[in-house]
Design a protein around this motif. Structure first.
Motif, PDB file in Angstrom:
ATOM      1  N   PHE A 244      27.626  -2.987  65.181  1.00 15.93           N
ATOM      2  CA  PHE A 244      26.988  -4.284  65.446  1.00 15.93           C
ATOM      3  C   PHE A 244      26.680  -4.995  64.131  1.00 15.93           C
ATOM      4  O   PHE A 244      26.858  -6.214  64.019  1.00 15.93           O
ATOM      5  N   ARG A 245      26.216  -4.263  63.134  1.00 16.24           N
ATOM      6  CA  ARG A 245      25.838  -4.873  61.856  1.00 16.24           C
ATOM      7  C   ARG A 245      27.027  -5.542  61.170  1.00 16.24           C
ATOM      8  O   ARG A 245      26.857  -6.463  60.358  1.00 16.24           O
ATOM      9  N   ARG A 246      28.255  -5.119  61.510  1.00 17.94           N
ATOM     10  CA  ARG A 246      29.438  -5.695  60.868  1.00 17.94           C
ATOM     11  C   ARG A 246      29.953  -6.944  61.578  1.00 17.94           C
ATOM     12  O   ARG A 246      30.923  -7.557  61.138  1.00 17.94           O
ATOM     13  N   LEU A 247      29.309  -7.320  62.684  1.00 11.06           N
ATOM     14  CA  LEU A 247      29.692  -8.565  63.349  1.00 11.06           C
ATOM     15  C   LEU A 247      29.288  -9.764  62.488  1.00 11.06           C
ATOM     16  O   LEU A 247      28.371  -9.658  61.655  1.00 11.06           O
ATOM     17  N   ALA A 253      23.167 -13.155  65.554  1.00  9.88           N
ATOM     18  CA  ALA A 253      21.985 -13.960  65.865  1.00  9.88           C
ATOM     19  C   ALA A 253      21.976 -14.380  67.326  1.00  9.88           C
ATOM     20  O   ALA A 253      20.936 -14.341  68.001  1.00  9.88           O
ATOM     21  N   GLY A 254      23.130 -14.792  67.831  1.00  8.91           N
ATOM     22  CA  GLY A 254      23.198 -15.203  69.230  1.00  8.91           C
ATOM     23  C   GLY A 254      22.908 -14.067  70.180  1.00  8.91           C
ATOM     24  O   GLY A 254      22.193 -14.230  71.184  1.00  8.91           O
ATOM     25  N   ALA A 259      20.429 -11.251  74.381  1.00  8.30           N
ATOM     26  CA  ALA A 259      20.756 -10.005  75.086  1.00  8.30           C
ATOM     27  C   ALA A 259      19.494  -9.297  75.562  1.00  8.30           C
ATOM     28  O   ALA A 259      18.473  -9.272  74.874  1.00  8.30           O
ATOM     29  N   LEU A 260      19.594  -8.716  76.748  1.00  4.44           N
ATOM     30  CA  LEU A 260      18.508  -7.914  77.314  1.00  4.44           C
ATOM     31  C   LEU A 260      17.194  -8.691  77.288  1.00  4.44           C
ATOM     32  O   LEU A 260      16.160  -8.216  76.819  1.00  4.44           O
ATOM     33  N   ASP A 369      19.828  -7.407  62.443  1.00  7.92           N
ATOM     34  CA  ASP A 369      20.975  -6.813  61.762  1.00  7.92           C
ATOM     35  C   ASP A 369      21.620  -5.688  62.569  1.00  7.92           C
ATOM     36  O   ASP A 369      22.842  -5.549  62.562  1.00  7.92           O
ATOM     37  N   PHE A 370      20.819  -4.872  63.232  1.00 10.22           N
ATOM     38  CA  PHE A 370      21.350  -3.689  63.909  1.00 10.22           C
ATOM     39  C   PHE A 370      21.350  -3.803  65.425  1.00 10.22           C
ATOM     40  O   PHE A 370      21.769  -2.871  66.107  1.00 10.22           O
ATOM     41  N   GLY A 371      20.881  -4.908  65.976  1.00 12.17           N
ATOM     42  CA  GLY A 371      21.074  -5.159  67.388  1.00 12.17           C
ATOM     43  C   GLY A 371      19.889  -4.880  68.283  1.00 12.17           C
ATOM     44  O   GLY A 371      18.843  -4.386  67.850  1.00 12.17           O
ATOM     45  N   PRO A 372      20.059  -5.195  69.578  1.00  7.83           N
ATOM     46  CA  PRO A 372      18.954  -5.113  70.540  1.00  7.83           C
ATOM     47  C   PRO A 372      18.356  -3.724  70.704  1.00  7.83           C
ATOM     48  O   PRO A 372      17.198  -3.607  71.128  1.00  7.83           O
ATOM     49  N   ALA A 373      19.096  -2.672  70.392  1.00  5.67           N
ATOM     50  CA  ALA A 373      18.547  -1.321  70.547  1.00  5.67           C
ATOM     51  C   ALA A 373      17.298  -1.122  69.724  1.00  5.67           C
ATOM     52  O   ALA A 373      16.434  -0.307  70.063  1.00  5.67           O
TER      53      ALA A 373
END
Length: 423
Positions: A244-247, A253-254, A259-260, A369-373
């Motif tokens: 995810f961080r490499r997106l 940001a979106g 998400a969730l 940076d690392f996502g919704p988790a």
């Protein structure tokens, strides 16, 4: 001087400590263990599945299901776990997996020669070569702008309430449409409080009942179980935060913003429907002020226009918003060194390293940076080993003055576990 000082003793801080101790790093953890979880109202349940609510230790040890088995309880898929059980589990995890747990709070973190200095609430100063900041969500409580002019006598954040009994027989407005708002409203109504929910969303969102754990292979292939729900998109968020961080930044940001999003757990829906709750959707609070000992609230909605309400108290179940400015435990000079993202949180690189060398971040502040988790307990399973990797790499690059370089994973063996936590 310690190798690693960890500030925060919630799921992320305890998980980081367990991995650091297993690798022989000289570590100390500060904070009251599982404090915010221990202060949640009785009768609340975890929204996440039991198998997705484990704190992280090497070898998948000290899991929630193991703790429940010791208590003669069952942690089963599709059966929500009481929050007080989860809080007790965290204390058990700390006793078995975390050495050197110091329940004092940290007042200030600042840079110092060869690392950082930490000042405790009683004035002691300690030194660490690296610091992991894992202070959870409480510093980032969000209250809508229209309510910020009121005192805590009139408005509080939902996370402030360990006992809702003070509102028995009162008239309470709950702001928000997510799990915290819906469960708080249900608990209030069930104790005889008059409750009104006000939310901006045009309708309430509900999570679906999770499919059985055992399913035909083709159903598993189409929508795998993950720690954040079923589906391949959730699998990316839950199992591949590094990818995810490499997106692209705009994509991240979106996703982080949408998400969730706010939704009620499937098991609270019937309780909300059965309770006598006045639910007003599609409305935004534009003004709130004291009025004869109560609160007068004005809302505006596209379908309803302007509406006025009165309540004895307003509970804002409006979530948390991480930002560099709210990281007040950091000295101003340290905060200024953190490179913020456009929406406020600091940037975090590989190994959860911040822009201030030797300072590592964990939890909600890393979601951009690392996502919704990173907004959930499940994110600790990725964060803890990855962050300790980052710490070891930093220590290898900057060894103690006059000492030989020790390769990562070759530090002294951990000491016998001794912790201050009880329960």
């Amino acid at each position: 001087m310690y190798d690693l000082l960890i500030v925060g003793a919630g799921p992320y801080g305890l998980s980081i400590a367990a991995h650091a101790a297993a690798r022989g790093l000289d570590t100390r953890v500060f904070g009251r263990p599982m404090d915010s979880w221990r202060r949640m109202p009785r009768g609340m349940f975890l929204k996440s599945e039991p198998w997705a609510s484990n704190l992280s230790a090497p070898g998948a040890r000290f899991r929630l299901d193991q703790y429940c088995a010791l208590r003669g309880e069952t942690a089963r898929h599709g059966h929500p776990i009481p929050v007080d059980t989860f809080a007790s589990y965290g204390l058990w995890f700390a006793r078995h997996a975390v050495p050197h747990l110091d329940e004092r709070m940290i007042r200030r973190i600042d840079v110092a020669p060869d690392g950082f200095s930490l000042e405790t609430e009683d004035g002691q100063v300690l030194r660490g070569r690296t610091v992991a900041l894992a202070t959870g969500v409480m510093p980032y409580m969000h209250i809508p702008q229209a309510l910020r002019g009121l005192t805590e006598d009139h408005v509080t954040h939902s996370s402030r309430h360990g006992d809702l009994g003070r509102f028995s027989g009162a008239d309470v407005m709950v702001v928000g449409g997510g799990q915290a708002a819906l469960e708080t409203a249900a608990l209030l109504a069930e104790q005889g409080t008059r409750v009104r929910i006000v939310a901006r969303a045009p309708e309430l969102a509900w999570n679906s009942v999770p499919p059985p754990w055992e399913r035909p292979w083709w159903k598993r292939a189409r929508a795998p179980h993950t720690g954040l729900g079923c589906g391949w998109r959730n699998w990316l968020y839950a199992e591949r935060p590094g990818a995810f961080r490499r997106l692209p930044e705009r994509t991240r940001a979106g996703i982080t913003a949408t998400a969730l999003g706010p939704a009620g757990a499937w098991w609270i829906r019937d309780r909300v429907a059965a309770a006598a709750i006045d639910i007003r959707l599609g409305q935004t609070i534009v003004d709130a002020r004291p009025s004869a000992g109560r609160i007068h609230v004005r809302t505006v909605g596209p379908a309803t226009g302007t509406q006025d309400f009165e309540a004895d108290h307003v509970i804002a179940a409006t979530g948390f918003r991480a930002g560099r400015a709210r990281m007040t435990v950091l000295a101003p000079g340290v905060r200024d060194r953190l490179a913020p993202l456009p929406d406020g949180p600091p940037r975090v690189g590989r190994g959860f390293a911040s822009a201030c060398p030797g300072l590592f971040l964990a939890g909600l502040v890393t979601a951009a940076d690392f996502g919704p988790a990173m907004r959930f307990v499940h994110g600790a399973s990725y964060t803890a080993p990855a962050l300790v990797d980052g710490v070891e790499q930093h220590l290898a690059r900057r060894p103690r003055p006059g000492s030989p370089v020790v390769p990562p994973g070759r530090r002294r063996a951990p000491e016998t576990v001794r912790v201050a936590a009880d329960g």
